[in-house]
Design an enzyme around this catalytic site. Sequence first.
Site, PDB file in Angstrom:
ATOM      1  N   ARG A  68      67.573  46.038  58.500  1.00  0.00           N
ATOM      2  CA  ARG A  68      67.906  45.537  59.838  1.00  0.00           C
ATOM      3  C   ARG A  68      69.208  44.752  59.836  1.00  0.00           C
ATOM      4  O   ARG A  68      69.885  44.663  60.863  1.00  0.00           O
ATOM      5  CB  ARG A  68      66.760  44.682  60.382  1.00  0.00           C
TER       6      ARG A  68
ATOM      7  N   GLN B 168      59.351  31.201  45.811  1.00  0.00           N
ATOM      8  CA  GLN B 168      59.101  31.086  44.390  1.00  0.00           C
ATOM      9  C   GLN B 168      59.357  32.341  43.563  1.00  0.00           C
ATOM     10  O   GLN B 168      59.979  32.253  42.503  1.00  0.00           O
ATOM     11  CB  GLN B 168      57.647  30.629  44.147  1.00  0.00           C
TER      12      GLN B 168
ATOM     13  N   GLY C 224      39.201  38.427  24.162  1.00  0.00           N
ATOM     14  CA  GLY C 224      39.409  39.310  23.026  1.00  0.00           C
ATOM     15  C   GLY C 224      38.129  39.578  22.268  1.00  0.00           C
ATOM     16  O   GLY C 224      37.026  39.277  22.729  1.00  0.00           O
ATOM     17  N   GLY C 225      38.266  40.126  21.078  1.00  0.00           N
ATOM     18  CA  GLY C 225      37.099  40.472  20.283  1.00  0.00           C
ATOM     19  C   GLY C 225      36.498  39.297  19.538  1.00  0.00           C
ATOM     20  O   GLY C 225      35.440  39.431  18.923  1.00  0.00           O
ATOM     21  N   GLN C 226      37.156  38.147  19.576  1.00  0.00           N
ATOM     22  CA  GLN C 226      36.659  36.953  18.899  1.00  0.00           C
ATOM     23  C   GLN C 226      36.070  36.010  19.951  1.00  0.00           C
ATOM     24  O   GLN C 226      36.814  35.472  20.762  1.00  0.00           O
ATOM     25  CB  GLN C 226      37.790  36.243  18.149  1.00  0.00           C
TER      26      GLN C 226
ATOM     27  N   ASP D 112      53.512  34.750  41.910  1.00  0.00           N
ATOM     28  CA  ASP D 112      54.919  34.477  42.216  1.00  0.00           C
ATOM     29  C   ASP D 112      55.782  34.413  40.959  1.00  0.00           C
ATOM     30  O   ASP D 112      56.643  35.255  40.729  1.00  0.00           O
ATOM     31  CB  ASP D 112      55.027  33.160  42.987  1.00  0.00           C
TER      32      ASP D 112
ATOM     33  N   ASN E 192      63.765  38.923  48.221  1.00  0.00           N
ATOM     34  CA  ASN E 192      62.330  39.005  48.471  1.00  0.00           C
ATOM     35  C   ASN E 192      62.040  38.799  49.955  1.00  0.00           C
ATOM     36  O   ASN E 192      61.124  38.103  50.348  1.00  0.00           O
ATOM     37  CB  ASN E 192      61.534  38.020  47.601  1.00  0.00           C
TER      38      ASN E 192
ATOM     39  N   LEU F 211      75.713  31.107  54.612  1.00  0.00           N
ATOM     40  CA  LEU F 211      76.294  32.283  55.248  1.00  0.00           C
ATOM     41  C   LEU F 211      75.427  32.731  56.404  1.00  0.00           C
ATOM     42  O   LEU F 211      74.216  32.904  56.252  1.00  0.00           O
ATOM     43  CB  LEU F 211      76.416  33.414  54.216  1.00  0.00           C
TER      44      LEU F 211
ATOM     45  N   VAL G 131      52.601  38.911  51.548  1.00  0.00           N
ATOM     46  CA  VAL G 131      51.775  38.465  50.429  1.00  0.00           C
ATOM     47  C   VAL G 131      52.263  37.120  49.915  1.00  0.00           C
ATOM     48  O   VAL G 131      53.458  36.893  49.780  1.00  0.00           O
ATOM     49  CB  VAL G 131      51.795  39.506  49.278  1.00  0.00           C
TER      50      VAL G 131
END
Length: 416
Positions: free
Chosen positions: A104, A17, A247-249, A168, A96, A72, A137
């Site tokens: 290697r 992913q 947030g602040g609200q 991911d 990844n 391949l 992971v």
Amino acid sequence: MSKALDHIKILDFTHVQSGPTCTQLLAWMGADVIKVERPGVGDATRKQLVDVEGADSLYFTMLNHNKRSLTLNSKTESGKEVLERLVKTCDVLVENFAPGALDRMGFSWERIQELNPRMIMASVKGFGPGPYEDCKVYENVAQCAGGSASTTGFRDGLPLVTGAQIGDSGTGLHLAFGICAALLHREKTGRGQRVLAPMQDGVLNLCRVKLRDQQRLKAGPLKEYSQYGEGIPFGDATPRAGNDSGGGQPGRILKCKGWETDPDAYTYFITQAAVWQKICDVIGKPEWKEHPDYATPPARLPHLNEVFGAIEEWTMTKTKYEVMEICNPLDIPVGPILSMKELAEEPSLRETGTIVEVDHPERGPYLSVGCPVKLSDNDVVVERSPLLGEHSDEILSEVLGYSADEIAALREAGAV
């Protein structure tokens, strides 16, 4: 009209992913993404969570649009030769693999630079340099190691992972950004470079407001958190805050009409200071406009449970859509909890290409997400994912210049 990245060739060695998310975004922007897969096997997700027998899974198809597939076997000498030619020809290599896998195979960063000094090599890893850099992971591990799980959920319950794939897909988004920056830098310098996007780093970046709150704890309790109003002491780390706003609200998820039988009959309601008086009128509490316990944001903080309790009494008399219809014209920030079924059926998302229907030769039509980024000069046409090895001959001849006889020899050698 040309696409933003139509002059860029991507050598895609990614699977599952995180990497495929990155390369699909680049493909949507016009890059020629050559997905390299093992002959006869391909990306592991082709056969994971299969819902249509004999067809590639939705897991695979929804992450590999607009790409070409080349099979391949890089363990053969002729396969390595093909790979060398691809490295010399392409602009970006994205991988990844587990740490050290490319080395290697004989394709260390130093070797890639020898073959193509302009090559950009982009990698997703679980962790950056440090004690855990060789660890494997997955999505939920990244959410836990990046600070998301410890700050998600209710304070009297377990840490929770989120359904959003911030480990991911979130890392894939970060990697795509890094690749575009490296390509722009190459235009000025002529040099390629390495781009690294560790999953832990990506999750932590998306959890920055919780790191903000960790530092704010030194100055005292986090007053916008529900536990402040309940008189519960804070510990030494950012706590789980349920559905409190980050947030602040102050904001929370509240029940709407039908919640007893509909698991998604809820709305998110934010008590923005600028529209407090309108909120009081809507919920039938005009006396709160001037009451010293409710008139100002600081005064309301110890009373948030009572405030949201009163708001919920009102929202429970309305559907989540009626809440929107009433509140939005008044600039009161609210949002319905939309299920995947509701999103899949929403016409406006089809019209904007955010959700698309794609036809596939093996499985027939299916729904997928479209490109989340819209460019005014570059419409994105979502093309189906490739069948395994579908474009092998095409890539070998058109991109690398192999003749028909040479391609036949590669097949006989088991290279493709």
